[in-house]
Write a protein that holds these residues in place. Structure first.
Motif, PDB file in Angstrom:
ATOM      1  N   ARG A  71       6.337 -21.171  -7.933  1.00 37.29           N
ATOM      2  CA  ARG A  71       5.846 -21.893  -6.742  1.00 37.29           C
ATOM      3  C   ARG A  71       6.021 -21.017  -5.498  1.00 37.29           C
ATOM      4  N   MET A  72       7.178 -20.351  -5.397  1.00 33.26           N
ATOM      5  CA  MET A  72       7.418 -19.463  -4.257  1.00 33.26           C
ATOM      6  C   MET A  72       6.351 -18.372  -4.193  1.00 33.26           C
ATOM      7  N   SER A  73       6.042 -17.826  -5.364  1.00 37.03           N
ATOM      8  CA  SER A  73       5.020 -16.787  -5.450  1.00 37.03           C
ATOM      9  C   SER A  73       3.647 -17.330  -5.029  1.00 37.03           C
ATOM     10  N   ALA A  74       3.329 -18.545  -5.475  1.00 34.48           N
ATOM     11  CA  ALA A  74       2.040 -19.167  -5.121  1.00 34.48           C
ATOM     12  C   ALA A  74       1.976 -19.445  -3.617  1.00 34.48           C
ATOM     13  N   VAL A  75       3.101 -19.827  -3.034  1.00 35.03           N
ATOM     14  CA  VAL A  75       3.159 -20.063  -1.588  1.00 35.03           C
ATOM     15  C   VAL A  75       2.823 -18.764  -0.863  1.00 35.03           C
ATOM     16  N   MET A  76       3.430 -17.650  -1.308  1.00 33.53           N
ATOM     17  CA  MET A  76       3.209 -16.351  -0.674  1.00 33.53           C
ATOM     18  C   MET A  76       1.754 -15.937  -0.797  1.00 33.53           C
ATOM     19  N   SER A  77       1.209 -16.068  -1.999  1.00 33.02           N
ATOM     20  CA  SER A  77      -0.145 -15.539  -2.199  1.00 33.02           C
ATOM     21  C   SER A  77      -1.205 -16.399  -1.506  1.00 33.02           C
ATOM     22  N   GLY A  78      -0.837 -17.594  -1.071  1.00 29.32           N
ATOM     23  CA  GLY A  78      -1.795 -18.415  -0.321  1.00 29.32           C
ATOM     24  C   GLY A  78      -1.743 -18.187   1.179  1.00 29.32           C
ATOM     25  N   LEU A  79      -0.855 -17.310   1.621  1.00 29.92           N
ATOM     26  CA  LEU A  79      -0.762 -17.016   3.060  1.00 29.92           C
ATOM     27  C   LEU A  79      -1.742 -15.897   3.424  1.00 29.92           C
ATOM     28  N   GLU A 101       0.307 -13.684   8.041  1.00 30.69           N
ATOM     29  CA  GLU A 101       1.378 -14.663   7.818  1.00 30.69           C
ATOM     30  C   GLU A 101       2.406 -14.114   6.823  1.00 30.69           C
ATOM     31  N   ALA A 102       1.895 -13.533   5.735  1.00 28.98           N
ATOM     32  CA  ALA A 102       2.785 -13.047   4.675  1.00 28.98           C
ATOM     33  C   ALA A 102       3.759 -11.988   5.190  1.00 28.98           C
ATOM     34  N   ALA A 103       3.314 -11.220   6.200  1.00 26.78           N
ATOM     35  CA  ALA A 103       4.185 -10.191   6.773  1.00 26.78           C
ATOM     36  C   ALA A 103       5.398 -10.824   7.452  1.00 26.78           C
ATOM     37  N   GLN A 104       5.283 -12.117   7.765  1.00 29.80           N
ATOM     38  CA  GLN A 104       6.380 -12.793   8.477  1.00 29.80           C
ATOM     39  C   GLN A 104       7.191 -13.712   7.568  1.00 29.80           C
ATOM     40  N   VAL A 105       6.980 -13.568   6.262  1.00 29.05           N
ATOM     41  CA  VAL A 105       7.660 -14.449   5.311  1.00 29.05           C
ATOM     42  C   VAL A 105       8.268 -13.602   4.185  1.00 29.05           C
ATOM     43  N   ALA A 106       9.445 -13.983   3.725  1.00 26.52           N
ATOM     44  CA  ALA A 106      10.066 -13.294   2.598  1.00 26.52           C
ATOM     45  C   ALA A 106      10.681 -14.310   1.647  1.00 26.52           C
ATOM     46  N   GLY A 107      10.781 -13.923   0.385  1.00 29.00           N
ATOM     47  CA  GLY A 107      11.439 -14.764  -0.605  1.00 29.00           C
ATOM     48  C   GLY A 107      12.735 -14.091  -1.045  1.00 29.00           C
TER      49      GLY A 107
END
Ligand code: NI
Length: 200
Positions: A83-91, A95-101
């Motif tokens: 789910r975390m991966s799916a959240v990232m790939s939908g950004l 946006e993704a540059a500002q998010v990390a898991g």
């Protein structure tokens, strides 16, 4: 009698309005912190990835999805990391540059930093896997109110399994926990919550 505004009183009014707006924003920020039920949880920590020490504060300026689990987990962890991966790939890329898991193992005995990192990378190159000594992991889990219990299972090839809290913490760009998402939250819900915290 007809009332007119003198230029001076207009300036005074504008100044007063600016002060009121400033105070309002300040108050809003203050009450946002006071309303945050997670304000007393969390904080910085340093653990180990395959390529060396990693601190939560390394992600300052980014929104962090933080998850605790273990690499031999049969279903809960894989679902939550997928789910975390799916959240990232939908950004969007911006946006993704500002998010990390971040994935933290609660099974430091079996999950070396290499194994934790490899596991996280399997789900997404944007998820970092961390391990540490049992004491270090215990301290971070306590900081985040994460509970984990080793369950002996002599009948299984793994020997033991671990019951653990399946919570995804959302940490804002300042390092403060802002949200706690449960296992049943959908990809869309998590993504929406992450987007709400992206600065700017
Ligand atoms: Ni698990």
């Amino acid at each position: 009698m007809k009332r007119t505004f003198e230029p001076v009183s207009v300036l005074v009014m504008l100044a007063l309005t600016a002060i009121a707006v400033g105070a309002g924003l300040w108050w809003h920020q203050r009450s946002a912190d006071a309303d945050n039920p997670y304000a007393h949880l969390g904080g910085d920590f340093t653990l180990t990835s395959a390529s060396g020490p990693v601190s939560l504060s390394d992600f300052q300026g980014q929104v962090v999805m933080l998850y605790f689990g273990f690499t031999s987990c049969p279903d809960v962890c894989p679902t939550d990391l997928a789910r975390m991966s799916a959240v990232m790939s939908g950004l969007t890329t911006a946006e993704a540059a500002q998010v990390a898991g971040v994935f933290v193992t609660v099974d430091p005995e079996r999950d070396t930093p290499e194994r934790a990192s490899e596991y996280a990378r399997f789900f997404s190159p944007y998820i970092i896997g961390l391990s540490g000594t049992p004491q270090e992991i215990e301290a971070v889990a306590r900081q985040y109110y994460v509970i984990y219990n080793r369950i002996e299972d002599a009948g299984s090839a793994l020997g033991y399994t671990i019951d653990h809290t399946a919570t995804t913490y959302l940490i804002d760009a300042r390092g403060v926990i802002r949200d706690r998402l449960q296992h049943d939250a959908s990809v869309d819900e998590v993504r929406r919550a992450v987007r709400n915290l992206i600065p700017g």
